[in-house]
Design a protein around this motif. Structure first.
Motif, PDB file in Angstrom:
ATOM      1  N   ALA A  98       0.860  -1.184   0.000  1.00 52.02           N
ATOM      2  CA  ALA A  98       0.000   0.000   0.000  1.00 52.02           C
ATOM      3  C   ALA A  98       0.894   1.230   0.000  1.00 52.02           C
ATOM      4  O   ALA A  98       1.963   1.230   0.615  1.00 52.02           O
ATOM      5  CB  ALA A  98      -0.892  -0.002   1.235  1.00 52.02           C
ATOM      6  N   PRO A  99       0.511   2.284  -0.689  1.00 55.18           N
ATOM      7  CA  PRO A  99       1.339   3.478  -0.716  1.00 55.18           C
ATOM      8  C   PRO A  99       1.487   4.065   0.677  1.00 55.18           C
ATOM      9  O   PRO A  99       0.549   4.047   1.474  1.00 55.18           O
ATOM     10  CB  PRO A  99       0.598   4.437  -1.644  1.00 55.18           C
ATOM     11  CG  PRO A  99      -0.789   3.908  -1.724  1.00 55.18           C
ATOM     12  CD  PRO A  99      -0.719   2.434  -1.451  1.00 55.18           C
ATOM     13  N   ALA A 100       2.679   4.554   0.966  1.00 61.42           N
ATOM     14  CA  ALA A 100       2.943   5.139   2.272  1.00 61.42           C
ATOM     15  C   ALA A 100       2.153   6.435   2.405  1.00 61.42           C
ATOM     16  O   ALA A 100       1.934   7.149   1.431  1.00 61.42           O
ATOM     17  CB  ALA A 100       4.438   5.421   2.430  1.00 61.42           C
ATOM     18  N   GLU A 101       1.719   6.719   3.629  1.00 61.41           N
ATOM     19  CA  GLU A 101       0.965   7.943   3.841  1.00 61.41           C
ATOM     20  C   GLU A 101       1.881   9.133   3.693  1.00 61.41           C
ATOM     21  O   GLU A 101       2.991   9.150   4.211  1.00 61.41           O
ATOM     22  CB  GLU A 101       0.331   7.940   5.231  1.00 61.41           C
ATOM     23  CG  GLU A 101      -0.843   7.009   5.342  1.00 61.41           C
ATOM     24  CD  GLU A 101      -1.604   7.227   6.635  1.00 61.41           C
ATOM     25  OE1 GLU A 101      -1.612   8.367   7.146  1.00 61.41           O
ATOM     26  OE2 GLU A 101      -2.181   6.260   7.122  1.00 61.41           O
ATOM     27  N   THR A 102       1.406  10.133   2.971  1.00 64.51           N
ATOM     28  CA  THR A 102       2.199  11.343   2.803  1.00 64.51           C
ATOM     29  C   THR A 102       1.940  12.247   3.984  1.00 64.51           C
ATOM     30  O   THR A 102       0.829  12.273   4.530  1.00 64.51           O
ATOM     31  CB  THR A 102       1.821  12.057   1.494  1.00 64.51           C
ATOM     32  OG1 THR A 102       0.430  12.340   1.528  1.00 64.51           O
ATOM     33  CG2 THR A 102       2.149  11.206   0.294  1.00 64.51           C
ATOM     34  N   PRO A 103       2.941  13.019   4.410  1.00 57.31           N
ATOM     35  CA  PRO A 103       2.733  13.914   5.546  1.00 57.31           C
ATOM     36  C   PRO A 103       1.751  15.020   5.171  1.00 57.31           C
ATOM     37  O   PRO A 103       1.579  15.366   3.999  1.00 57.31           O
ATOM     38  CB  PRO A 103       4.130  14.468   5.824  1.00 57.31           C
ATOM     39  CG  PRO A 103       4.881  14.267   4.558  1.00 57.31           C
ATOM     40  CD  PRO A 103       4.283  13.068   3.889  1.00 57.31           C
ATOM     41  N   LEU A 104       1.106  15.579   6.191  1.00 58.15           N
ATOM     42  CA  LEU A 104       0.147  16.647   5.961  1.00 58.15           C
ATOM     43  C   LEU A 104       0.866  17.923   5.544  1.00 58.15           C
ATOM     44  O   LEU A 104       1.904  18.279   6.107  1.00 58.15           O
ATOM     45  CB  LEU A 104      -0.658  16.921   7.234  1.00 58.15           C
ATOM     46  CG  LEU A 104      -1.591  15.814   7.713  1.00 58.15           C
ATOM     47  CD1 LEU A 104      -2.237  16.216   9.027  1.00 58.15           C
ATOM     48  CD2 LEU A 104      -2.636  15.504   6.680  1.00 58.15           C
ATOM     49  N   THR A 105       0.328  18.605   4.564  1.00 59.61           N
ATOM     50  CA  THR A 105       0.861  19.904   4.175  1.00 59.61           C
ATOM     51  C   THR A 105       0.185  20.964   5.026  1.00 59.61           C
ATOM     52  O   THR A 105      -0.777  20.686   5.747  1.00 59.61           O
ATOM     53  CB  THR A 105       0.595  20.185   2.683  1.00 59.61           C
ATOM     54  OG1 THR A 105      -0.813  20.283   2.497  1.00 59.61           O
ATOM     55  CG2 THR A 105       1.174  19.093   1.800  1.00 59.61           C
ATOM     56  N   SER A 106       0.656  22.203   4.924  1.00 60.34           N
ATOM     57  CA  SER A 106       0.055  23.276   5.722  1.00 60.34           C
ATOM     58  C   SER A 106      -1.401  23.470   5.318  1.00 60.34           C
ATOM     59  O   SER A 106      -2.256  23.766   6.153  1.00 60.34           O
ATOM     60  CB  SER A 106       0.846  24.567   5.569  1.00 60.34           C
ATOM     61  OG  SER A 106       0.851  24.971   4.216  1.00 60.34           O
ATOM     62  N   ASP A 108      -3.403  21.100   4.188  1.00 58.62           N
ATOM     63  CA  ASP A 108      -4.139  19.977   4.766  1.00 58.62           C
ATOM     64  C   ASP A 108      -4.416  20.218   6.243  1.00 58.62           C
ATOM     65  O   ASP A 108      -5.513  19.946   6.736  1.00 58.62           O
ATOM     66  CB  ASP A 108      -3.356  18.671   4.615  1.00 58.62           C
ATOM     67  CG  ASP A 108      -3.237  18.225   3.177  1.00 58.62           C
ATOM     68  OD1 ASP A 108      -4.087  18.628   2.361  1.00 58.62           O
ATOM     69  OD2 ASP A 108      -2.298  17.471   2.875  1.00 58.62           O
ATOM     70  N   GLN A 109      -3.427  20.747   6.942  1.00 59.96           N
ATOM     71  CA  GLN A 109      -3.605  21.000   8.364  1.00 59.96           C
ATOM     72  C   GLN A 109      -4.652  22.074   8.602  1.00 59.96           C
ATOM     73  O   GLN A 109      -5.446  21.986   9.527  1.00 59.96           O
ATOM     74  CB  GLN A 109      -2.270  21.389   9.001  1.00 59.96           C
ATOM     75  CG  GLN A 109      -1.304  20.230   9.096  1.00 59.96           C
ATOM     76  CD  GLN A 109       0.072  20.642   9.581  1.00 59.96           C
ATOM     77  OE1 GLN A 109       0.402  21.821   9.588  1.00 59.96           O
ATOM     78  NE2 GLN A 109       0.866  19.658   9.974  1.00 59.96           N
ATOM     79  N   GLY A 110      -4.692  23.082   7.727  1.00 62.80           N
ATOM     80  CA  GLY A 110      -5.705  24.129   7.838  1.00 62.80           C
ATOM     81  C   GLY A 110      -7.096  23.574   7.611  1.00 62.80           C
ATOM     82  O   GLY A 110      -8.040  23.912   8.332  1.00 62.80           O
ATOM     83  N   LEU A 111      -7.245  22.718   6.596  1.00 66.02           N
ATOM     84  CA  LEU A 111      -8.540  22.097   6.326  1.00 66.02           C
ATOM     85  C   LEU A 111      -8.984  21.216   7.486  1.00 66.02           C
ATOM     86  O   LEU A 111     -10.152  21.219   7.874  1.00 66.02           O
ATOM     87  CB  LEU A 111      -8.467  21.272   5.036  1.00 66.02           C
ATOM     88  CG  LEU A 111      -8.353  22.055   3.734  1.00 66.02           C
ATOM     89  CD1 LEU A 111      -8.081  21.105   2.574  1.00 66.02           C
ATOM     90  CD2 LEU A 111      -9.599  22.861   3.489  1.00 66.02           C
ATOM     91  N   LEU A 112      -8.037  20.464   8.029  1.00 66.32           N
ATOM     92  CA  LEU A 112      -8.348  19.593   9.154  1.00 66.32           C
ATOM     93  C   LEU A 112      -8.766  20.413  10.375  1.00 66.32           C
ATOM     94  O   LEU A 112      -9.742  20.090  11.057  1.00 66.32           O
ATOM     95  CB  LEU A 112      -7.146  18.711   9.481  1.00 66.32           C
ATOM     96  CG  LEU A 112      -7.304  17.693  10.585  1.00 66.32           C
ATOM     97  CD1 LEU A 112      -8.452  16.737  10.268  1.00 66.32           C
ATOM     98  CD2 LEU A 112      -6.019  16.912  10.774  1.00 66.32           C
ATOM     99  N   ALA A 113      -8.055  21.521  10.637  1.00 71.94           N
ATOM    100  CA  ALA A 113      -8.400  22.382  11.772  1.00 71.94           C
ATOM    101  C   ALA A 113      -9.789  22.983  11.580  1.00 71.94           C
ATOM    102  O   ALA A 113     -10.588  23.052  12.523  1.00 71.94           O
ATOM    103  CB  ALA A 113      -7.359  23.477  11.935  1.00 71.94           C
ATOM    104  N   ALA A 130      -1.730  14.422  14.460  1.00 69.04           N
ATOM    105  CA  ALA A 130      -1.853  12.965  14.563  1.00 69.04           C
ATOM    106  C   ALA A 130      -2.362  12.401  13.241  1.00 69.04           C
ATOM    107  O   ALA A 130      -3.297  12.924  12.661  1.00 69.04           O
ATOM    108  CB  ALA A 130      -2.798  12.576  15.695  1.00 69.04           C
ATOM    109  N   ALA A 131      -1.723  11.347  12.796  1.00 73.15           N
ATOM    110  CA  ALA A 131      -2.140  10.712  11.541  1.00 73.15           C
ATOM    111  C   ALA A 131      -3.069   9.569  11.880  1.00 73.15           C
ATOM    112  O   ALA A 131      -2.643   8.489  12.229  1.00 73.15           O
ATOM    113  CB  ALA A 131      -0.925  10.212  10.772  1.00 73.15           C
ATOM    114  N   GLY A 132      -4.343   9.798  11.806  1.00 76.87           N
ATOM    115  CA  GLY A 132      -5.330   8.775  12.110  1.00 76.87           C
ATOM    116  C   GLY A 132      -6.649   9.162  11.507  1.00 76.87           C
ATOM    117  O   GLY A 132      -6.823  10.294  11.053  1.00 76.87           O
ATOM    118  N   PRO A 133      -7.595   8.247  11.484  1.00 81.61           N
ATOM    119  CA  PRO A 133      -8.882   8.573  10.890  1.00 81.61           C
ATOM    120  C   PRO A 133      -9.632   9.594  11.730  1.00 81.61           C
ATOM    121  O   PRO A 133      -9.493   9.639  12.946  1.00 81.61           O
ATOM    122  CB  PRO A 133      -9.618   7.238  10.862  1.00 81.61           C
ATOM    123  CG  PRO A 133      -8.973   6.430  11.923  1.00 81.61           C
ATOM    124  CD  PRO A 133      -7.545   6.894  11.989  1.00 81.61           C
TER     125      PRO A 133
END
Length: 144
Positions: A98-106, A108-113, A130-133
């Motif tokens: 399975a492809p390795a998870e890519t780190p969150l970009t800035s 991505d972090q803004g969208l997640l926040a 944290a990298a999780g669902p």
């Protein structure tokens, strides 16, 4: 009549299949192909491809390999990844990974926040990166 124990795996003599009769008389029709056979047949069909000013007749599977290798040589990222996975599987005998998870970009972090701000953070003690669902809070029918 002889003594015969009727039970699991031992049906009564009168309800057994007659010799030469199948329990599934219709069954799979003769000549119907399964998925593997259909795929093999299609990959073995001949097609004509053009290479420069020449034309060649190749099997579809071989033509796909030629196209993938040529795409990888022309810096096509998807063709390169496909070729590497194919080489790993065939040459090294490693299963595809399975492809390795890519780190969150800035971004991505803004969208997640933003998402967590709107829907609440049910995992308050976890670090922000944290990298999780994503987890939702249980729905409370009285809050609507």
């Amino acid at each position: 009549m002889t003594s015969y124990a009727v039970g699991y795996g031992h049906p009564p003599l009168h309800s057994r299949f007659a010799p030469g009769k199948s329990g599934s008389p219709k069954g799979r029709p003769k000549g119907q192909l399964n998925l593997e056979t259909a795929l093999k047949n299609e990959l073995n069909r001949l097609i004509t491809i053009r290479e420069g000013d020449r034309s060649r007749r190749l099997k579809k599977g071989t033509a796909w390999i030629v196209k993938t290798v040529n795409g990888a040589l022309n810096n096509d990222a998807k063709a390169n990844a496909t070729l590497v996975a194919l080489l790993r599987a065939v040459v090294l005998g490693q299963p595809s990974q399975a492809p390795a998870e890519t780190p969150l970009t800035s971004d991505d972090q803004g969208l997640l926040a933003n998402y967590l701000e709107r829907h609440g953070n049910s995992n308050d003690d976890a670090p922000d990166n944290a990298a999780g669902p994503l987890q939702r809070k249980p729905h409370d029918s009285t809050s609507n």
